[in-house]
Design a protein around this motif. Structure first.
Motif: not given
Length: 281
Positions: A231-244
């Motif tokens: 579910d997590y995303a930034a304020l604009d809905g973009s995902p993070g990248r650390q999971q990679h």
């Protein structure tokens, strides 16, 4: 669950976008999402003076004194969009959005914005306080030191107080603020520590390695926008990248990036834990 890096990213974005913004309205769509139930969130016409983070929680602080504690729980997220835009209307119709704050931006032409609080599983909550001091001297005073800046001496002192497993200790916000399941597994692997070991059994060099691993991984995750698992995303809905970049979390059965032995999954402190039997002792 949003952990320190994800919440830190939101704090920085909110500070940039909302500092000085004037609150026009607060709509609590589920009365029980506030503590106490149905509480008035923030005074109308107050301006956002600052946005603070403590552990995995946020606080919107106003120039009039009152502040709003935001706990995102397992599935909470925040979305900031232009008022009356298609995104705003879509979020307004979302049954998982439990609160909406409308604000007039202090920058440019004074854009009208809506902050939506979304939480499908409703483990999060909103809680108003009369002042940031009341929050810091109340519930936030019970948090342990910040994981982002933890040093070996402080971590040694915190861990010496418990005989629980090191994994359980890292998840306890009274011991260390900001770490959850993702970054506990990642830090323990990087430090070479078996998650099942008693926290008080760690030697000085192991505690130092763990403190360094925590600081390094959390800073890297912040720089990459956090980890988006569900579910997590930034304020604009973009995902993070650390999971990679995860070395163990979510990789049970796959080869360890260090020794190539298959990673093991087990329960520690009631939480799914992935670790390497070859690298972690």
């Amino acid at each position: 669950m949003p952990e320190l890096p994800e919440v830190e990213r939101l704090q920085r974005e909110l500070e940039e976008r909302l500092r000085g913004a004037q609150l026009r309205s607060c709509a609590l769509r589920r009365a029980d999402y506030a503590r106490p139930t149905g509480a008035r969130l923030l005074p109308r016409a107050a301006r956002i003076d600052q946005v603070r983070r403590r552990g995995k929680q946020l606080a919107l602080c106003t120039d009039r004194g009152p502040c709003l504690r935001i706990a995102l729980g397992m599935t909470g997220s925040l979305r900031l969009v232009a008022a009356h835009s298609p995104q705003d209307k879509a979020l307004a119709a979302d049954p998982h959005v439990h609160a909406q704050l409308r604000l007039r931006s202090d920058s440019g032409e004074g854009q009208l914005l809506t902050l939506h609080v979304r939480d499908p599983r409703r483990f999060g909550w909103l809680e108003p306080f009369p002042s940031v001091e009341a929050l810091e001297q109340g519930p936030w005073s019970r948090f342990g030191p910040e994981a982002l800046t933890i040093d070996a001496r402080t971590l040694t002192s915190q861990l010496a107080r418990t005989n629980r497993s090191i994994k359980a200790a890292l998840l306890d916000q009274r011991v260390l603020a900001g770490v959850g399941n993702i970054y506990a597994d990642e830090a323990l692997h990087r430090a070479g520590v078996d998650p099942r070991r008693a926290a008080s059994s760690l030697q000085q060099e192991e505690t130092a390695a763990l403190a360094k691993a925590l600081r390094t991984i959390l800073r890297q995750a912040i720089a990459r926008g956090g980890s988006t698992i569900r579910d997590y995303a930034a304020l604009d809905g973009s995902p993070g990248r650390q999971q990679h970049r995860h070395r163990v979390y979510g990789r049970a059965g796959l080869p360890c990036c260090r020794c190539a032995r298959p990673l093991t999954r087990t329960l520690v402190a009631g939480r799914t834990t992935v670790w390497c039997t070859g690298c972690q002792h």
